[in-house]
Write an enzyme that holds these catalytic residues in place. Sequence first.
Site, PDB file in Angstrom:
ATOM      1  N   SER A 159       4.076   5.925   1.201  1.00  0.00           N
ATOM      2  CA  SER A 159       3.731   7.326   0.899  1.00  0.00           C
ATOM      3  C   SER A 159       2.226   7.450   0.721  1.00  0.00           C
ATOM      4  O   SER A 159       1.637   6.739  -0.101  1.00  0.00           O
ATOM      5  CB  SER A 159       4.422   7.791  -0.377  1.00  0.00           C
ATOM      6  OG  SER A 159       5.805   7.816  -0.168  1.00  0.00           O
ATOM      7  N   ARG A 216       3.830   6.653 -10.646  1.00  0.00           N
ATOM      8  CA  ARG A 216       3.038   5.793  -9.743  1.00  0.00           C
ATOM      9  C   ARG A 216       1.708   5.339 -10.327  1.00  0.00           C
ATOM     10  O   ARG A 216       0.750   5.130  -9.592  1.00  0.00           O
ATOM     11  CB  ARG A 216       2.788   6.483  -8.392  1.00  0.00           C
ATOM     12  CG  ARG A 216       4.041   6.756  -7.595  1.00  0.00           C
ATOM     13  CD  ARG A 216       4.749   5.498  -7.110  1.00  0.00           C
ATOM     14  NE  ARG A 216       5.998   5.869  -6.503  1.00  0.00           N
ATOM     15  CZ  ARG A 216       7.159   5.956  -7.175  1.00  0.00           C
ATOM     16  NH1 ARG A 216       7.228   5.617  -8.461  1.00  0.00           N
ATOM     17  NH2 ARG A 216       8.246   6.326  -6.549  1.00  0.00           N
ATOM     18  N   GLU A 229      -1.746   8.572  -3.199  1.00  0.00           N
ATOM     19  CA  GLU A 229      -0.983   7.486  -3.843  1.00  0.00           C
ATOM     20  C   GLU A 229      -1.565   6.146  -3.369  1.00  0.00           C
ATOM     21  O   GLU A 229      -1.680   5.194  -4.124  1.00  0.00           O
ATOM     22  CB  GLU A 229       0.507   7.575  -3.468  1.00  0.00           C
ATOM     23  CG  GLU A 229       1.334   6.470  -4.126  1.00  0.00           C
ATOM     24  CD  GLU A 229       2.836   6.690  -3.995  1.00  0.00           C
ATOM     25  OE1 GLU A 229       3.283   7.859  -4.033  1.00  0.00           O
ATOM     26  OE2 GLU A 229       3.556   5.688  -3.854  1.00  0.00           O
TER      27      GLU A 229
HETATM   28  C1  LIG Z   1       6.853   0.842   4.497  1.00  0.00           C
HETATM   29  C2  LIG Z   1       6.449   1.043   3.056  1.00  0.00           C
HETATM   30  C3  LIG Z   1       7.341   1.590   2.174  1.00  0.00           C
HETATM   31  C4  LIG Z   1       6.977   1.777   0.819  1.00  0.00           C
HETATM   32  N1  LIG Z   1       7.887   2.318  -0.048  1.00  0.00           N
HETATM   33  C5  LIG Z   1       7.559   2.460  -1.342  1.00  0.00           C
HETATM   34  C6  LIG Z   1       8.499   3.004  -2.286  1.00  0.00           C
HETATM   35  O1  LIG Z   1       9.618   3.351  -1.947  1.00  0.00           O
HETATM   36  N2  LIG Z   1       8.127   3.124  -3.579  1.00  0.00           N
HETATM   37  C7  LIG Z   1       6.882   2.747  -4.015  1.00  0.00           C
HETATM   38  O2  LIG Z   1       6.609   2.872  -5.215  1.00  0.00           O
HETATM   39  N3  LIG Z   1       5.974   2.245  -3.149  1.00  0.00           N
HETATM   40  C8  LIG Z   1       6.273   2.081  -1.834  1.00  0.00           C
HETATM   41  N4  LIG Z   1       5.345   1.574  -0.972  1.00  0.00           N
HETATM   42  C9  LIG Z   1       3.994   1.246  -1.452  1.00  0.00           C
HETATM   43  C10 LIG Z   1       3.805  -0.192  -1.936  1.00  0.00           C
HETATM   44  O3  LIG Z   1       4.743  -1.076  -1.333  1.00  0.00           O
HETATM   45  C11 LIG Z   1       3.918  -0.296  -3.454  1.00  0.00           C
HETATM   46  O4  LIG Z   1       2.933   0.486  -4.100  1.00  0.00           O
HETATM   47  C12 LIG Z   1       3.767  -1.736  -3.937  1.00  0.00           C
HETATM   48  O5  LIG Z   1       4.108  -1.807  -5.298  1.00  0.00           O
HETATM   49  C13 LIG Z   1       2.370  -2.286  -3.740  1.00  0.00           C
HETATM   50  O6  LIG Z   1       2.428  -3.686  -3.952  1.00  0.00           O
HETATM   51  P1  LIG Z   1       1.405  -4.657  -3.193  1.00  0.00           P
HETATM   52  O7  LIG Z   1       1.678  -6.044  -3.637  1.00  0.00           O
HETATM   53  O8  LIG Z   1       1.428  -4.430  -1.743  1.00  0.00           O
HETATM   54  O9  LIG Z   1       0.022  -4.163  -3.845  1.00  0.00           O
HETATM   55  P2  LIG Z   1      -1.332  -3.756  -3.096  1.00  0.00           P
HETATM   56  O10 LIG Z   1      -1.073  -2.685  -2.115  1.00  0.00           O
HETATM   57  O11 LIG Z   1      -2.020  -4.963  -2.615  1.00  0.00           O
HETATM   58  O12 LIG Z   1      -2.143  -3.158  -4.339  1.00  0.00           O
HETATM   59  C14 LIG Z   1      -1.757  -1.916  -4.898  1.00  0.00           C
HETATM   60  C15 LIG Z   1      -2.471  -1.737  -6.243  1.00  0.00           C
HETATM   61  O13 LIG Z   1      -1.952  -2.696  -7.160  1.00  0.00           O
HETATM   62  C16 LIG Z   1      -3.004  -3.468  -7.719  1.00  0.00           C
HETATM   63  N5  LIG Z   1      -2.506  -4.835  -7.920  1.00  0.00           N
HETATM   64  C17 LIG Z   1      -1.899  -5.632  -7.023  1.00  0.00           C
HETATM   65  N6  LIG Z   1      -1.575  -6.810  -7.563  1.00  0.00           N
HETATM   66  C18 LIG Z   1      -1.999  -6.759  -8.853  1.00  0.00           C
HETATM   67  C19 LIG Z   1      -1.980  -7.681  -9.954  1.00  0.00           C
HETATM   68  N7  LIG Z   1      -1.475  -8.914  -9.835  1.00  0.00           N
HETATM   69  N8  LIG Z   1      -2.518  -7.281 -11.144  1.00  0.00           N
HETATM   70  C20 LIG Z   1      -3.059  -6.035 -11.283  1.00  0.00           C
HETATM   71  N9  LIG Z   1      -3.098  -5.131 -10.291  1.00  0.00           N
HETATM   72  C21 LIG Z   1      -2.587  -5.486  -9.086  1.00  0.00           C
HETATM   73  C22 LIG Z   1      -4.145  -3.407  -6.683  1.00  0.00           C
HETATM   74  O14 LIG Z   1      -5.412  -3.621  -7.291  1.00  0.00           O
HETATM   75  C23 LIG Z   1      -3.976  -1.979  -6.174  1.00  0.00           C
HETATM   76  O15 LIG Z   1      -4.600  -1.068  -7.053  1.00  0.00           O
HETATM   77  C24 LIG Z   1       5.693   1.387   0.384  1.00  0.00           C
HETATM   78  C25 LIG Z   1       4.777   0.816   1.292  1.00  0.00           C
HETATM   79  C26 LIG Z   1       5.155   0.648   2.619  1.00  0.00           C
HETATM   80  C27 LIG Z   1       4.164   0.016   3.560  1.00  0.00           C
END
Ligand SMILES: Cc1cc2nc3c(=O)[nH]c(=O)nc-3n(C[C@H](O)[C@H](O)[C@H](O)COP(=O)(O)OP(=O)(O)OC[C@H]3O[C@@H](n4cnc5c(N)ncnc54)[C@H](O)[C@@H]3O)c2cc1C
Length: 321
Positions: free
Chosen positions: A230, A181, A300
């Site tokens: 998570s 992660r 996380e």
């Molecule tokens: C219901 C639910 C279920 C989930 N299940 C999982 C799962 O099974 N597995 C899992 O790994 N995660 C899971 N997640 C967490 C989340 O969806 C992941 O971590 C996802 O990859 C985050 O993407 P995001 O676009 O929402 O990023 P954000 O939440 O907006 O950002 C997360 C991080 O990524 C960075 N970031 C975002 N975009 C960029 C970019 N373009 N360049 C550089 N850095 C960037 C941000 O600065 C921040 O540090 C879940 C979340 C929810 C709400």
Amino acid sequence: MIGGEALIAKLGDRLTGLRGRLTPSAEMEKITWFRAGGLAQALFQPADEEDLAAFLKAVPEEIPVMVVGIGSNLLVREGGIPGFVVRLSAKGFGEAEAISATGIKAGAATPDKRVAALAHDNGIGGFHFYHGIPGAIGGALRMNAGANGVETRERVVEVRALDRKGDLHLLSNADMGYSYRQSAAAADLIFTSATFEGYTEDKDAIKAAMDAVQHHRETVQPIREKTGGSTFKNPEGTSAWKEIDNAGCRGLMIGGAQMSPLHCNFMINTGNASGYDLEYLGETVRSRVLENSGIRLQWEIKRLGNFKPGHEVQEFLGQLL
Ligand SMILES: Cc1cc2nc3c(=O)[nH]c(=O)nc-3n(C[C@H](O)[C@H](O)[C@H](O)COP(=O)(O)OP(=O)(O)OC[C@H]3O[C@@H](n4cnc5c(N)ncnc54)[C@H](O)[C@@H]3O)c2cc1C
């Protein structure tokens, strides 16, 4: 902290010519899954990669710039985020295509689910896990998002990124420095797109795997709630949810924030939780788990911004061990 209008005015002519959208004092609660948190001093949604590079070159380095994706892994504190928050637009960064029999290219604003669907349509295996992750590709690249025994790092070939100065970098899989992660790639990098490699697989088998992912989630996760997924990483040799359960924190509630009774490593905003409620609940859980099993849970979820004065939350609630 000066207001967003004043910040933009201070930069004056430096920002003229940008094609993206600038929003002063942007409400982060509108773009995070938790639907909670303070203001970003200013939000910039670049039109495309060139526009983002121009923005990064124009904004003096002492002004903080951070990127967010779809906000599915973010907890924004009530005191807000100083400087600029960058959010990549679907129009400029949301293109995805198959580039070979087993290769995919996707912009950083492409939803993970869209990549899973594209892979299915082209008979490319190894992307079904994205069907259940609600974020976009930029967040997946930064978080090494994974599920169902697969992680982003297993698929990444090359990542395009801009640094704080607006200079372009091409990162190999090794350059991304992946572990559970997280990526060790420089924190200032904004990923704009990436190429991925899967393998040939029968479309029906891919569809079945995607359906299984969805079914599993609907059964064991509160996916229709305001949540950040998570809350804590799984510690070595155990699961975060087991430790939280053993510490008696399933269903624990502080203000409007609750550890989900369905999946107790998911924190939920039951209605009007503040960033403070959510973080205070998280630290309460960490302190109880520490007391119960000696395990120091690691967040996380990414916590961003400043505390509101009087609403500071200490790590482990200041518990010393
Ligand atoms: C219901 C639910 C279920 C989930 N299940 C999982 C799962 O099974 N597995 C899992 O790994 N995660 C899971 N997640 C967490 C989340 O969806 C992941 O971590 C996802 O990859 C985050 O993407 P995001 O676009 O929402 O990023 P954000 O939440 O907006 O950002 C997360 C991080 O990524 C960075 N970031 C975002 N975009 C960029 C970019 N373009 N360049 C550089 N850095 C960037 C941000 O600065 C921040 O540090 C879940 C979340 C929810 C709400």
